[in-house]
Design an enzyme around this catalytic site. Sequence first.
Site, short mmCIF file in Angstrom:
data_model
loop_
_atom_site.label_atom_id
_atom_site.label_comp_id
_atom_site.label_asym_id
_atom_site.label_seq_id
_atom_site.Cartn_x
_atom_site.Cartn_y
_atom_site.Cartn_z
N GLN A 164 0.82 -1.21 0.00
CA GLN A 164 0.00 0.00 0.00
C GLN A 164 0.86 1.27 0.00
O GLN A 164 0.66 2.17 -0.82
CB GLN A 164 -0.90 0.01 1.23
CG GLN A 164 -1.92 -1.11 1.27
CD GLN A 164 -2.86 -0.97 2.44
OE1 GLN A 164 -3.82 -0.19 2.39
NE2 GLN A 164 -2.59 -1.69 3.51
N LEU A 165 1.82 1.32 0.91
CA LEU A 165 2.65 2.52 1.03
C LEU A 165 3.57 2.68 -0.17
O LEU A 165 3.71 3.78 -0.72
CB LEU A 165 3.45 2.43 2.33
CG LEU A 165 4.21 3.68 2.78
CD1 LEU A 165 3.32 4.91 2.81
CD2 LEU A 165 4.85 3.44 4.14
N TYR A 201 7.00 -8.25 6.64
CA TYR A 201 6.09 -9.38 6.79
C TYR A 201 4.91 -8.85 7.61
O TYR A 201 5.08 -8.49 8.77
CB TYR A 201 6.78 -10.53 7.52
CG TYR A 201 5.91 -11.76 7.70
CD1 TYR A 201 6.11 -12.90 6.93
CD2 TYR A 201 4.88 -11.78 8.64
CE1 TYR A 201 5.32 -14.02 7.09
CE2 TYR A 201 4.07 -12.90 8.79
CZ TYR A 201 4.30 -14.01 8.02
OH TYR A 201 3.50 -15.11 8.18
N THR A 202 3.75 -8.76 7.01
CA THR A 202 2.61 -8.10 7.67
C THR A 202 1.40 -9.00 7.92
O THR A 202 0.36 -8.52 8.37
CB THR A 202 2.14 -6.89 6.83
OG1 THR A 202 1.80 -7.35 5.51
CG2 THR A 202 3.21 -5.82 6.74
N THR A 256 5.22 -0.07 13.51
CA THR A 256 3.80 -0.30 13.75
C THR A 256 3.37 0.00 15.19
O THR A 256 4.20 -0.07 16.11
CB THR A 256 3.46 -1.77 13.44
OG1 THR A 256 2.13 -2.07 13.82
CG2 THR A 256 4.37 -2.72 14.20
N ASP A 257 2.09 0.28 15.36
CA ASP A 257 1.50 0.44 16.69
C ASP A 257 1.48 -0.89 17.45
O ASP A 257 1.26 -0.91 18.66
CB ASP A 257 0.07 0.99 16.57
CG ASP A 257 -0.84 0.09 15.75
OD1 ASP A 257 -0.40 -0.39 14.69
OD2 ASP A 257 -2.00 -0.12 16.14
N TYR A 307 4.05 -10.84 15.33
CA TYR A 307 4.28 -9.74 14.39
C TYR A 307 4.84 -8.53 15.14
O TYR A 307 5.86 -7.95 14.73
CB TYR A 307 2.98 -9.38 13.68
CG TYR A 307 3.04 -8.08 12.92
CD1 TYR A 307 3.79 -7.95 11.77
CD2 TYR A 307 2.33 -6.95 13.37
CE1 TYR A 307 3.86 -6.75 11.07
CE2 TYR A 307 2.39 -5.75 12.68
CZ TYR A 307 3.16 -5.65 11.54
OH TYR A 307 3.22 -4.46 10.87
#
Length: 281
Positions: free
Chosen positions: A12-13, A63-64, A103-104, A127
Site C-alpha cells: 500500500q505505502l 512481513y505483515t 507499527t503500533d 508480528y
Amino acid sequence: MKKILVTGANGQLGSELNVLSENYKNYNWFFADRKNVTLDNLDLLKNQLNEIKPDVIFNCGAYTAVDKAESEKDLAFKVNHLAVELIARYSVENNVKLIHISTDYVFDGSSSIALSEKSQTNPINVYGKSKLAGEVACLKENPESIIIRTSWVYSKFGNNFVKTMQRLMQERDEINVVNDQIGSPTYATDLAQAMIDIIEFSEWIPGIFNYSNEGEISWYEFALSIKELGGYNCIVEGIPSSSYPTPAKRPSFSLLNKEKIKTVYDLKIPNYKESLKKIFI
C-alpha cells in the site's frame, strides 16, 4: 540526483509513493518488489543493495500477515528483524539516509492515553515482537535512522479494512465489527507524503516518530464512517473482540500521539475522515 530506494513497492505505502514520485522528478526513484530486494534472503539482499546503490532508503517492505506470523515466526523475524538490521548496517556503512516503517503493534494496548514515542513497548503477538526487534536493531546499527510507527493503514491499493468493508457492505445486509479496539487509521497517501516531506526538510532529525491521521475511533466507528461516505444500506453492529477470536491478539488501545513529528518536521496531519473521503472520489 539522489536515488531513493523504496522496498515493498507493491504494498500500500510503496504503491502510494510510486504515484507521488511523479511529482518529484528531482529524485531517481527505484521501486523494488520482492525480486529486486529479497528481504527473506539476507545474502542476496546485501548484494542487491550494493548493486542498487541508493542515497535514501524508504523501507516499506515487511512481513505483515499478523495472524500467519503466529505459525511463521522464523520468517516474520527474518524479514522484520534481520533484514532491517542488515539494511540499517548497510545504510550507516554507505552514508545512506534510512526511513524505516514500524507499527503500533509494538504496544500491548493497556494505555488509556495516546501513546508517545517514549511509551513503554510490550508487543503481544509475534508480528509486534518481530517489528520491535527490527526497531531496536535499526537504531543500534544506525542511530541516525528514522523510524515511523503507524497504524491501521489503508489505501486504494492492496488489501485493507476499507476495501473489505466496501465489499462486504455491498454484498451483505448486516455485518459485525469489533468496537473495543481503539486507535486511528492512516491513509497511506498521507504517510507517503510525510516521508517525502521529511526528505525535503531542511534538516535530518533522526529518531522514532509516530504517524497516523487525527482522530480517536474504534474499528466499528471507522466502519460507520465508511458506510456513511459510501452511502451503503448495510446494518453495522458493534461486537467485542472476544466474539471474533483471531490467532494473534490485537492491542485494544493503540492511539498514537503525533505531536513530535508535527513539531519536528512541521507536518500538518489531516483528520481521518477528511482523508477517508478521498477513497470515495
